[in-house]
Motif scaffolding. Structure first.
Motif, PDB file in Angstrom:
ATOM      1  N   UNK A 179       0.865  -1.186   0.000  1.00 51.99           N
ATOM      2  CA  UNK A 179       0.000   0.000   0.000  1.00 51.99           C
ATOM      3  C   UNK A 179       0.900   1.233   0.000  1.00 51.99           C
ATOM      4  N   UNK A 180       0.437   2.242  -0.707  1.00 54.31           N
ATOM      5  CA  UNK A 180       1.260   3.461  -0.826  1.00 54.31           C
ATOM      6  C   UNK A 180       1.535   4.070   0.550  1.00 54.31           C
ATOM      7  N   UNK A 181       0.502   4.014   1.421  1.00 54.31           N
ATOM      8  CA  UNK A 181       0.636   4.681   2.722  1.00 54.31           C
ATOM      9  C   UNK A 181       1.047   3.734   3.848  1.00 54.31           C
ATOM     10  N   UNK A 182       1.266   2.477   3.515  1.00 50.79           N
ATOM     11  CA  UNK A 182       1.699   1.517   4.530  1.00 50.79           C
ATOM     12  C   UNK A 182       0.605   1.075   5.486  1.00 50.79           C
ATOM     13  N   UNK A 183      -0.663   1.332   5.139  1.00 56.67           N
ATOM     14  CA  UNK A 183      -1.755   0.967   6.040  1.00 56.67           C
ATOM     15  C   UNK A 183      -1.987  -0.550   6.087  1.00 56.67           C
ATOM     16  N   UNK A 184      -1.374  -1.284   5.183  1.00 54.15           N
ATOM     17  CA  UNK A 184      -1.520  -2.746   5.167  1.00 54.15           C
ATOM     18  C   UNK A 184      -0.315  -3.351   4.462  1.00 54.15           C
ATOM     19  N   UNK A 185       0.213  -4.410   5.031  1.00 56.07           N
ATOM     20  CA  UNK A 185       1.363  -5.120   4.461  1.00 56.07           C
ATOM     21  C   UNK A 185       2.511  -4.160   4.158  1.00 56.07           C
ATOM     22  N   UNK A 186       3.152  -4.416   3.039  1.00 57.42           N
ATOM     23  CA  UNK A 186       4.314  -3.622   2.641  1.00 57.42           C
ATOM     24  C   UNK A 186       3.925  -2.157   2.417  1.00 57.42           C
ATOM     25  N   UNK A 187       4.840  -1.236   2.699  1.00 59.56           N
ATOM     26  CA  UNK A 187       4.583   0.163   2.398  1.00 59.56           C
ATOM     27  C   UNK A 187       5.413   0.610   1.192  1.00 59.56           C
ATOM     28  N   UNK A 188       4.775   1.225   0.240  1.00 58.92           N
ATOM     29  CA  UNK A 188       5.510   1.752  -0.915  1.00 58.92           C
ATOM     30  C   UNK A 188       4.804   1.456  -2.227  1.00 58.92           C
TER      31      UNK A 188
END
Lengths: 294, 464
Positions: free
Chosen positions: A164-173
């Protein structure tokens, strides 16, 4: 008229509909798309097929609400009928028409961003069914906009990488960061298939091409008829004018003019957006008021 | 009514200034008195040259005599023997180079207004509720027709009258082909004229399945092998629009005429109650000189633009019907003749801001017999505009030829078919219309549909 077997919202702005369309279900392949017209006054909207069931005679479409016609389409409930669905259109994914022994020698890297998560799915499923090796990278803005997690876990298991772009779930980026990690970890890929917003495809393609991977992207330009008559979907590939509806929608990413394609995409954005707002909020957004900067 | 026998009874039209702002039909047609008066002018020639000039050989003096005798039913029946789409043909055929071009009256004075009389008969018959009669013993054989344009409708109608079980497969959501997506409302009203003519073909027992793209949804081979069709007629139309391949042609605001017209005609972008958008230009340049270019220009004008038609030859070579050019001029379309675009100019956002043009002069005749235009060096100039519509013809759509085994195409990628009976290189498969000839006229496509219906009937009769 075509019956909607099932209609459901996958997240706030993405709708999944299973539609009874036996002719299309019988012949469609991964990579192809359909044109849908919700009712008499709606636009013809091109949508990539996100699943199909030949026995049931159904195809699944996944729609992001971005304009009047997609909003209208998403209002159609289970058991209701849409006016038209036509297809399958465009060329199937490359591997559908290659000798399976050749395809099996390769490892694929599938990358889906946002709504692109949906059209990548039938390709991943096809590879799974045919015993082809792959990894999948799926990216979305935030956890609330994530779609099809269950389906992917079921078909790809540990080969499914979510960010996820915002890091709200799993990997961030961004998807590109996961791609880079996978490549850095020593994974070798022969082909990368990237589907999503144009800007995501542009950068995913760059990452893959820089790693020397043959890369395919699925272009989704403006279309009207979708059968090779109007020319609205033209884009420049390898310096030549191509029509996404008959020559594509998948093209060799190294030859696509992404910037030119993004420019063409902007053509009707404001007008369509206005039509959507008009539908939601009444006829107040007709342009020309001097208040908007467009 | 006192008539000058050398002149056509004038036909009433919407005033040019008024019609330039609406999509209502331009030509209002004859009323009964006018039609009967014009019918008087027909010499009822024994050796009627007008019939030779008609691609579907309508018994023209026959129906005109019936009009003269005030027998509309008889007139409609005579036309129906040869044409399934008279209200369409009365409006869009290039009569001046066909029936009327051969009329003996035309030698000294104006020819009989055959097109307007045909339209009168068709419109009146429709208003009176006269329907084509169906009668034929069922043959128990199935024919598939690909495409519901003029060629497909004609072929399907003829075969149904002979007793065949005919299904038309249409790729778009609405039947009619170019009559629906291409030719504008102000020239050919969709609900009033096209829909009833399609309904007449359906009334003959023809089934129409929309949203089926042959070559994709299914193939011709599959129709023959799996769906039990005994023959197929391909009338899939012209195909992909051509562009000029000049610099910056991908700028925003450059359309093919097909896209511009499809948005407006099929998708009804000019109406507020439909969702499909169309960019309404302020100043529009249409490149090309055919009927499609005239249609695009006059549509853009009605959407509120100043419109220039840029054409590389002179007025005499304009391929459009004389009536269309005349109407376009009356409405205020500006013709920039003997000129050709060399480059499109874009602004910083990638939108069209103008077009660079070079002036031309006529040189030696080329293979088409027309004098070919030659650039005048140093004559380049710019026209400011925000929309460019390319109307340069089409190249064939590969969907069918690339998915049908053993179907021969020529070097221009058109399907090869025998003009006399529509037969292709593949048994049971016939073809005609623009898919074979490249972009041509409605009536030629109808003529090919008619010839193919005969060819299919002969083949199926022989092989039964």
């Amino acid at each position: 008229m075509f019956k909607i077997r099932k209609s459901e919202m996958l997240c706030e702005n993405i709708c999944k509909q299973i539609i009874e369309a036996p002719r299309i279900a019988k012949t469609c392949e991964p990579g192809q798309f359909v044109i849908v017209r919700a009712d008499e006054t709606a636009e013809r909207v091109p949508l990539t097929i996100s699943d199909y069931d030949r026995e049931e005679g159904t195809v699944t479409i996944t729609t992001q609400i971005i304009g009047a016609s997609s909003y209208k389409l998403a209002q159609f409930k289970t058991g209701e009928f849409i006016a038209d669905i036509t297809g399958p259109l465009g060329q199937p994914s490359e591997f559908c028409n290659e000798p399976i022994e050749e395809v099996k020698k390769r490892k694929y890297l599938f990358v889906g961003g946002g709504l692109g998560t949906a059209p990548v799915y039938p390709q991943v499923k096809w590879c799974k069914e045919h015993g082809v090796d792959f990894d999948v990278v799926i990216g979305c803005k935030t956890k609330d906009l994530l779609i099809m997690e269950e389906e992917y876990v079921a078909v790809a298991g540990e080969h499914y990488h979510l960010t996820t772009d915002d890091g709200s779930y799993k990997h961030k980026g961004m998807v590109t960061s996961v791609m880079e990690e996978l490549i850095a970890a020593g994974n070798h890929y022969d082909v990368c298939v990237a589907i999503g917003p144009m800007i995501m495809m542009k950068f995913a393609a760059k990452t893959a091409l820089d790693a020397g991977i043959h890369t395919i992207v699925s272009m989704n330009p403006i279309m009207v008829d979708g059968t090779g008559m109007c020319g609205a979907c033209r884009l420049v590939v390898d310096g030549e004018v191509k029509f996404a509806c008959v020559d594509g929608p998948e093209f060799d990413a190294s030859k696509v003019d992404f910037d030119g394609a993004m420019k063409r995409m902007s053509l009707y954005k404001t007008e369509e957006g206005r039509a959507y707002l008009a539908m939601k909020e009444g006829y107040t957004h007709h342009g020309g008021c001097g208040q908007c900067d467009t | 009514m006192a008539t000058d026998m050398l002149k056509k009874v004038p036909v009433r039209e919407q005033d040019a200034k008024v019609r330039a702002t609406n999509f209502e039909e331009v030509c209002l047609g004859y009323n009964k008195e006018e039609a009967m008066s014009e019918a008087e002018r027909c010499l009822n020639c024994k050796n009627a040259r007008c019939i030779e000039g008609c691609p579907v050989s309508i018994n023209i003096p026959g129906f005109i005599q019936a009009v003269k005798g005030d027998d509309l039913k008889a007139a409609a029946d005579i036309i129906a023997e040869s044409s399934a789409l008279p209200a369409v043909c009365g409006r869009v055929c290039p009569q001046e180079s066909q029936c009327e071009g051969k009329c003996v009256r035309g030698i000294k004075g104006e020819p009989v207004s055959i097109g307007k009389l045909e339209r009168f008969v068709a419109d009146t018959a429709r208003e009176m509720g006269i329907k084509p009669e169906v009668k034929a013993e069922k043959k128990g054989k199935k024919v598939a027709v690909i495409g519901s344009g003029p060629s497909g409708l004609t072929c399907a109608g003829d075969l149904a009258k002979l007793g065949y079980d005919v299904t038309i497969f249409e790729a778009l959501h609405k039947a009619g082909g170019v009559l629906v997506y291409g030719i504008p409302e102000f020239r050919l009203p969709k609900e009033k004229v096209v829909a009833p003519e399609v309904a007449n073909v359906e009334a003959l027992g023809v089934k129409i399945e929309t949203d089926v793209v042959i070559g994709k949804s299914t193939t011709i081979d599959s129709l023959l092998e799996d769906e039990g069709f005994d023959a197929v007629y391909i009338a899939s139309g012209a195909g992909l629009p051509r562009f000029m391949n000049i610099p910056v042609e991908q700028a925003l605001g450059v359309y093919s005429a097909n896209e511009f017209l499809t948005r407006n005609n099929l998708m009804k972008a000019y109406r507020d109650d439909y969702d499909t958008p169309i960019a309404r230009g302020k100043k529009v340049v249409v490149v090309g000189g055919g009927n499609v270019a005239m249609d695009a220009a006059r549509t853009a004008l009605r959407l509120g633009a100043e419109v220039h038609v840029v054409y590389r030859r002179s007025e005499a070579e304009l391929p459009a019907r004389v009536e269309e050019v005349h109407h376009a001029k009356e409405e205020g379309i500006i013709f920039d003749l003997l000129q050709n675009p060399v480059e499109i100019l874009e602004d910083e956002n990638g939108w069209v801001r103008g077009i660079r043009i070079i002036k031309m002069e006529l040189g030696e005749p080329d293979e088409s017999g027309r004098r070919s235009p030659v650039e005048i060096p140093g004559s380049e100039y710019e026209i400011e505009c925000d929309t460019v519509i390319m109307s340069l013809g089409t190249s064939p759509n590969p969907l069918i030829s690339s998915t049908t085994k053993g179907l021969e195409t020529n070097r221009r990628k058109c399907i090869v078919a025998d003009e006399a009976n529509g037969a292709t290189s593949k048994e049971k498969v016939y073809a005609g219309g623009d898919a074979v000839t490249g972009a041509a006229t409605v009536i030629l496509a109808m003529g090919a549909g008619r010839a193919a219906a005969k060819g299919i009937d002969e083949y199926l009769t022989k092989n039964s």
